[in-house]
Design an enzyme around this catalytic site. Structure first.
Site, PDB file in Angstrom:
ATOM      1  N   GLU A  59      39.016  28.860  27.097  1.00  0.00           N
ATOM      2  CA  GLU A  59      38.440  29.746  26.522  1.00  0.00           C
ATOM      3  C   GLU A  59      37.823  30.430  27.259  1.00  0.00           C
ATOM      4  OE1 GLU A  59      37.908  31.987  23.269  1.00  0.00           O
ATOM      5  OE2 GLU A  59      38.574  33.660  24.241  1.00  0.00           O
ATOM      6  N   HIS A  70      34.701  39.878  38.130  1.00  0.00           N
ATOM      7  CA  HIS A  70      34.880  41.256  37.607  1.00  0.00           C
ATOM      8  C   HIS A  70      33.199  41.800  37.922  1.00  0.00           C
ATOM      9  CE1 HIS A  70      37.926  42.329  34.929  1.00  0.00           C
ATOM     10  NE2 HIS A  70      38.177  41.253  35.525  1.00  0.00           N
ATOM     11  N   GLY A  89      27.616  44.101  44.348  1.00  0.00           N
ATOM     12  CA  GLY A  89      28.743  42.619  44.155  1.00  0.00           C
ATOM     13  C   GLY A  89      28.210  41.623  43.421  1.00  0.00           C
ATOM     14  N   HIS A 198      44.628  32.758  37.422  1.00  0.00           N
ATOM     15  CA  HIS A 198      45.890  33.176  36.552  1.00  0.00           C
ATOM     16  C   HIS A 198      46.140  32.110  35.759  1.00  0.00           C
ATOM     17  CE1 HIS A 198      45.105  37.759  37.061  1.00  0.00           C
ATOM     18  NE2 HIS A 198      43.838  37.808  36.492  1.00  0.00           N
TER      19      HIS A 198
END
Ligand code: HEM
Length: 360
Positions: A59, A70, A89, A198
């Site tokens: 995790e 992000h 950035g 992903h």
């Protein structure tokens, strides 16, 4: 503490016989191309042990990789052109200005990893921007099949928080997503390559009733299953229906983002999406190149030192590309018009449900 730091800084720079390659032997005996990189070895050991639970692809690795994105995507030349601050950035602003940025809607759940990483930044002599990208690269190296990511050292501290609304949402249209990435400097093919992330990912907050629900059936392996499984017809919601940014998935226990479903089927991205299926070397090379760019978004690379050789070599891929048990080619929603979907075997046995990624 200060002594430890001094020792690790006391690296021996050795010029090779040819006089061209500079090799540094650090205080603990490990070598790197540049003595300035020696400071990273104690940080590497600390995060492998105490952040990534002894070198897992679990995790915290998934969350750390999400955080690299992000932080970095908070960068908008379009805003700068309008005379506004466009963000710095990959500058660590998500940690430095956590109180401002973690409440942004698209950053839902990111506070967990920000809270987990912040003490490491405080403990070691490293900027938050460097730490976020270093932790991401080290974390990914724990995942079988992953490429060895580049890491450059030397990002200065962020001076200002990133503006809101720069991180894409799973309910954004493909047009909006591609425009946002274009503004930050990324082509549609690079967006698809970045979404290989992903394959080692799960969602806690898209459907709050089923935290830890993965995006593919192998969330601890950096393989192409994500690109295979997102192309299969969606038949169910693994938890509750009606969540914003969620599309139906093909497997129990697996969640599909609306944005991933749409990018897999849009004519601008579908062929690139399909091209990663069962093509591990392309998957690795494209992800590595796109991540190298993401990790220095908004930074002056002339001022950074290449410390990539500190990043561990990831374990090789475990397993091979397949349709999950009970599914096959007939379940593929073909979206790329130029080339047919690759032929793959189906996993033997009864239809299974994907287990959640356990919290650590
Ligand atoms: C179109 C762009 C993207 C959208 C809309 C998007 C959206 C999301 C969402 C909604 C989640 C689930 C968060 C949660 O509920 O816990 C997620 C997870 C994740 N994202 Fe993305 N993402 C995008 C691109 C990226 C990129 C470029 C990266 C990295 C390079 C990335 C890495 C991850 C990772 C590793 C996770 C899993 C985190 C975990 O397991 O805790 N994403 N993403």
């Amino acid at each position: 503490m200060a002594f430890k730091l001094l020792v690790s800084l006391l690296a021996l720079a050795v010029v090779s016989n040819a006089g061209t390659i500079r090799k540094a032997t650090c205080a603990d005996g490990r070598t790197t191309a540049n003595a300035a990189c020696c400071v990273l070895f104690p940080i590497l050991d600390d995060i492998q042990e105490n952040l990534f639970d002894g070198g897992e692809c679990g995790e915290e690795v998934h969350e750390s990789l999400r955080l690299t994105f992000h932080d970095a995507i908070g960068f908008s030349p379009a805003l700068t052109k309008q005379g506004k601050f466009g963000g710095g950035g990959a500058d660590g602003s998500l940690i430095t200005f956590a109180a401002i940025e973690t409440p942004f809607h698209a950053n839902g759940g990111i506070d967990d990893i920000v809270d987990a990483q912040t003490p490491f930044v405080a403990k070691h002599n490293i900027s938050a921007g460097d730490f976020i990208q270093f932790a991401g690269a080290v974390g990914v190296s724990n995942c079988p099949g992953a490429p060895r990511l580049q890491f450059l050292l030397g990002r200065p501290d962020a001076k200002q928080a990133s503006p809101d609304l720069l991180v894409p949402e799973p309910f954004d249209s493909v047009t909006k997503i591609l425009a946002r990435f274009k503004d930050a400097g990324f082509s549609p093919n690079e967006v698809v390559a970045l979404l290989a992330s992903h394959t080692i990912a799960a969602a806690d907050h898209v459907d709050e009733t089923i935290p830890g629900t993965p995006f593919d059936s192998t969330p601890n392996i950096f393989d192409s299953q994500f690109f295979i499984e997102t192309q299969l017809k969606g038949t169910l919601f693994p938890g509750t229906a009606g969540n914003q940014g969620e599309a139906q998935s093909p497997l129990g226990g697996e969640i599909r983002l609306q944005s991933d479903a749409d990018l897999a089927r849009d004519s601008r991205t579908a062929c690139e999406w399909q091209s990663f299926v069962n093509n591990q070397s392309k998957l690795q090379n494209a992800f590595k190149a796109a991540m190298a760019k993401l990790a220095v978004t908004g930074q002056d690379t002339r001022k950074l030192v290449d410390c990539s050789d500190v990043i561990p070599v990831p374990p090789p891929l475990a397993g091979s590309a397949h349709f999950p048990a009970g599914l096959n080619r007939r379940d593929v929603e073909q979206a790329c018009r130029a080339t047919p979907f690759p032929t793959l075997p189906t996993d033997p046995g009864p239809v299974t449900s994907v287990p959640p990624v356990p919290p650590s």
